[in-house]
Design a protein around this motif. Structure first.
Motif, PDB file in Angstrom:
ATOM      1  N   LYS A   4       0.835  -1.200   0.000  1.00  0.00           N
ATOM      2  CA  LYS A   4       0.000   0.000   0.000  1.00  0.00           C
ATOM      3  C   LYS A   4       0.870   1.250   0.000  1.00  0.00           C
ATOM      4  CE  LYS A   4      -4.295  -1.736   1.979  1.00  0.00           C
ATOM      5  NZ  LYS A   4      -5.404  -1.405   2.896  1.00  0.00           N
ATOM      6  N   LYS A   5       0.281   2.368  -0.411  1.00  0.00           N
ATOM      7  CA  LYS A   5       1.029   3.626  -0.564  1.00  0.00           C
ATOM      8  C   LYS A   5       0.759   4.585   0.597  1.00  0.00           C
ATOM      9  CE  LYS A   5       2.028   2.270  -4.809  1.00  0.00           C
ATOM     10  NZ  LYS A   5       3.103   1.303  -4.870  1.00  0.00           N
ATOM     11  N   ALA A  16       0.647  24.221  -1.205  1.00  0.00           N
ATOM     12  CA  ALA A  16       0.561  22.927  -0.519  1.00  0.00           C
ATOM     13  C   ALA A  16       1.177  21.909  -1.466  1.00  0.00           C
ATOM     14  CB  ALA A  16      -0.886  22.567  -0.212  1.00  0.00           C
ATOM     15  N   LYS A  17       2.183  21.176  -0.978  1.00  0.00           N
ATOM     16  CA  LYS A  17       2.851  20.164  -1.802  1.00  0.00           C
ATOM     17  C   LYS A  17       2.320  18.788  -1.431  1.00  0.00           C
ATOM     18  CE  LYS A  17       7.211  22.753  -1.751  1.00  0.00           C
ATOM     19  NZ  LYS A  17       7.030  23.477  -0.469  1.00  0.00           N
ATOM     20  N   PHE A  18       2.193  17.920  -2.433  1.00  0.00           N
ATOM     21  CA  PHE A  18       1.657  16.574  -2.238  1.00  0.00           C
ATOM     22  C   PHE A  18       2.617  15.555  -2.843  1.00  0.00           C
ATOM     23  CE2 PHE A  18      -1.827  19.520  -2.487  1.00  0.00           C
ATOM     24  CZ  PHE A  18      -2.815  19.051  -1.623  1.00  0.00           C
ATOM     25  N   ALA A  19       2.597  14.345  -2.290  1.00  0.00           N
ATOM     26  CA  ALA A  19       3.344  13.244  -2.902  1.00  0.00           C
ATOM     27  C   ALA A  19       2.643  11.930  -2.595  1.00  0.00           C
ATOM     28  CB  ALA A  19       4.774  13.189  -2.392  1.00  0.00           C
ATOM     29  N   ILE A  20       2.661  11.031  -3.566  1.00  0.00           N
ATOM     30  CA  ILE A  20       2.277   9.634  -3.344  1.00  0.00           C
ATOM     31  C   ILE A  20       3.587   8.855  -3.265  1.00  0.00           C
ATOM     32  CG2 ILE A  20       1.177   7.593  -4.362  1.00  0.00           C
ATOM     33  CD1 ILE A  20      -0.874   9.505  -5.639  1.00  0.00           C
ATOM     34  N   MET A  21       3.737   8.083  -2.184  1.00  0.00           N
ATOM     35  CA  MET A  21       5.013   7.431  -1.922  1.00  0.00           C
ATOM     36  C   MET A  21       4.847   5.977  -1.531  1.00  0.00           C
ATOM     37  SD  MET A  21       6.815  10.483   0.260  1.00  0.00           S
ATOM     38  CE  MET A  21       7.896   9.300   1.012  1.00  0.00           C
ATOM     39  N   THR A  22       5.919   5.223  -1.688  1.00  0.00           N
ATOM     40  CA  THR A  22       5.945   3.839  -1.198  1.00  0.00           C
ATOM     41  C   THR A  22       6.295   3.859   0.293  1.00  0.00           C
ATOM     42  OG1 THR A  22       8.320   3.497  -1.540  1.00  0.00           O
ATOM     43  CG2 THR A  22       6.862   3.086  -3.440  1.00  0.00           C
ATOM     44  N   VAL A  23       6.099   2.736   0.956  1.00  0.00           N
ATOM     45  CA  VAL A  23       6.446   2.646   2.385  1.00  0.00           C
ATOM     46  C   VAL A  23       7.963   2.726   2.609  1.00  0.00           C
ATOM     47  CG1 VAL A  23       4.386   1.400   3.124  1.00  0.00           C
ATOM     48  CG2 VAL A  23       6.369   0.123   2.282  1.00  0.00           C
ATOM     49  N   ASP A  24       8.744   2.568   1.548  1.00  0.00           N
ATOM     50  CA  ASP A  24      10.199   2.709   1.654  1.00  0.00           C
ATOM     51  C   ASP A  24      10.657   4.157   1.464  1.00  0.00           C
ATOM     52  OD1 ASP A  24      10.586  -0.035   2.062  1.00  0.00           O
ATOM     53  OD2 ASP A  24      10.486  -0.408  -0.102  1.00  0.00           O
ATOM     54  N   GLY A  25       9.693   5.060   1.228  1.00  0.00           N
ATOM     55  CA  GLY A  25      10.038   6.472   1.105  1.00  0.00           C
ATOM     56  C   GLY A  25      10.387   6.924  -0.299  1.00  0.00           C
ATOM     57  N   THR A  62      -7.832   4.081  -5.362  1.00  0.00           N
ATOM     58  CA  THR A  62      -8.918   4.251  -4.385  1.00  0.00           C
ATOM     59  C   THR A  62      -8.302   4.402  -2.994  1.00  0.00           C
ATOM     60  OG1 THR A  62      -9.111   1.904  -3.826  1.00  0.00           O
ATOM     61  CG2 THR A  62     -10.350   2.666  -5.769  1.00  0.00           C
ATOM     62  N   PRO A  63      -9.077   4.883  -1.999  1.00  0.00           N
ATOM     63  CA  PRO A  63      -8.553   5.001  -0.636  1.00  0.00           C
ATOM     64  C   PRO A  63      -7.992   3.680  -0.104  1.00  0.00           C
ATOM     65  CG  PRO A  63     -10.602   6.221  -0.812  1.00  0.00           C
ATOM     66  CD  PRO A  63     -10.433   5.490  -2.111  1.00  0.00           C
ATOM     67  N   GLU A  64      -8.523   2.544  -0.588  1.00  0.00           N
ATOM     68  CA  GLU A  64      -8.045   1.238  -0.114  1.00  0.00           C
ATOM     69  C   GLU A  64      -6.606   0.941  -0.540  1.00  0.00           C
ATOM     70  OE1 GLU A  64     -11.263   1.664  -1.422  1.00  0.00           O
ATOM     71  OE2 GLU A  64     -11.839   1.749   0.709  1.00  0.00           O
ATOM     72  N   ASP A  65      -6.101   1.713  -1.514  1.00  0.00           N
ATOM     73  CA  ASP A  65      -4.721   1.525  -1.966  1.00  0.00           C
ATOM     74  C   ASP A  65      -3.703   2.182  -1.023  1.00  0.00           C
ATOM     75  OD1 ASP A  65      -5.391   0.110  -4.336  1.00  0.00           O
ATOM     76  OD2 ASP A  65      -5.907   2.001  -5.323  1.00  0.00           O
ATOM     77  N   PHE A  66      -4.197   2.891  -0.003  1.00  0.00           N
ATOM     78  CA  PHE A  66      -3.321   3.698   0.853  1.00  0.00           C
ATOM     79  C   PHE A  66      -3.393   3.302   2.321  1.00  0.00           C
ATOM     80  CE2 PHE A  66      -4.105   6.150  -2.912  1.00  0.00           C
ATOM     81  CZ  PHE A  66      -2.872   6.718  -3.194  1.00  0.00           C
TER      82      PHE A  66
END
Length: 323
Positions: A4-5, A16-25, A62-66
């Motif tokens: 999950k992300k 406002a800055k945004f990022a989608i990231m992996t659990v490894d950063g 979707t929210p379930e991906d996070f």
């Protein structure tokens, strides 16, 4: 480890800055929006919610991906409650219920902390802190902020003021600070503080100096100009940088003697002076630390730049994976 992300949000007075990231950063997507502070900042949270939902649609997610959302914001943050108060540069005059409103709008869990703290987490995790369990971070900008990670945990203190390195006293009965106290590090080592020191020292300085001439002529100067002139060996600028480095080295030595972190990381706009600043601060740091700390705690420059906040913010959401 989950696939999950994480979502990181770094809220500032301009963007406002945004990022989608992996659990490894690792950052997979980045974007930003303007911060609309009109109408007492009432558009900020709806805009954040709308932007997150829009990008989830865009990337077919979707929210379930996070695992969740982590957010850094100016102001006094209550991490337990998910609220913030006193973020005056966002025009927020009353308590903002960030967790309640963003969770309702995105259907994802939200963790929130102060912006200086999340920048500290970012540098500690993926930057100059090399993921060490003990790292202190000081950010030199318009003001001076900070964050402390001890034994792998961000320190908050009893009222959220742990790591306020800008208000360490470096000159008893010195310059007045906006906090009401005198002699805070912020009044000497922030961008505005450097200019203030330069103005004061120029009045007493009698030799030839481009910096003095500019100040005597009433020209506007910046901290960047002071450091640039010091690099060119302008005699007054050299003295100004030495004094600023003395105060910064003293404050960081006190942090080192108290906490003995692996690294004390210097970030923010003033740190753009780079190795030139670090070298001088380090000399005073070593003068004011006792031998064991001098040998084991190192002063470093931040290396994540603008993404420290968003990376650190996203890392807050990792706590939801352990619940």
């Amino acid at each position: 480890m989950t696939d999950k992300k994480l979502i990181g949000v770094d809220l500032g007075g301009t963007t406002a800055k945004f990022a989608i990231m992996t659990v490894d950063g690792d950052i997979q997507q980045r974007w930003s929006i303007d911060t609309d502070i009109l109408d007492e900042g009432s558009h900020i949270v709806p805009d954040i919610v709308e932007s997150i939902n829009h990008h989830l649609d865009l990337y077919n997610m979707t929210p379930e991906d996070f695992i969740g959302i982590g957010m850094g914001t100016p102001g006094s943050v209550n991490s337990e409650e998910g609220t913030v108060i006193g973020a005056f540069n966002l025009n927020w005059k009353v308590t903002q219920y960030l967790r309640r409103d963003i969770e309702a709008g995105t259907h994802m869990k939200l963790a929130v902390d102060n912006d200086a703290n999340v920048a500290a987490l970012g540098e500690r995790w993926k930057g100059a802190g090399e993921n060490q369990p003990d790292v202190a971070f000081v950010t030199l900008g318009t003001g001076v902020g900070g964050g402390i990670v001890a034994d792998g945990h961000l320190l908050h203190g009893v009222a959220g003021s742990a790591g306020e390195l800008g208000h360490v006293t470096v000159e008893p009965r010195g310059y007045e600070c906006t906090c009401g106290k005198k002699g805070c590090l912020e009044t000497y080592a922030s961008a505005t503080g450097v200019v203030r020191v330069a103005r004061d020292m120029a009045e007493e300085y009698a030799g030839n100096s481009k910096l003095k001439t500019m100040l005597d002529d009433g020209e506007q100067i910046s901290s960047k100009l002071v450091f640039d002139l010091a690099k060119e060996s302008d005699p007054l600028a050299v003295k100004v940088v030495d004094r600023v480095s003395y105060y910064l080295g003293l404050a960081l030595a006190n942090v080192g003697n108290m906490l003995n972190p692996a690294y004390i990381v210097i970030g923010g706009g003033v740190s753009a002076a780079g190795g030139f600043l670090r070298k001088q601060v380090e000399a005073y740091f070593e003068e004011f630390t006792f031998p064991n700390v001098k040998q084991t705690t190192k002063v470093r420059l931040a290396n994540l730049g603008n993404v420290a906040g968003v990376i650190g913010a996203a890392s807050l959401a990792l706590q939801f994976d352990q619940q």
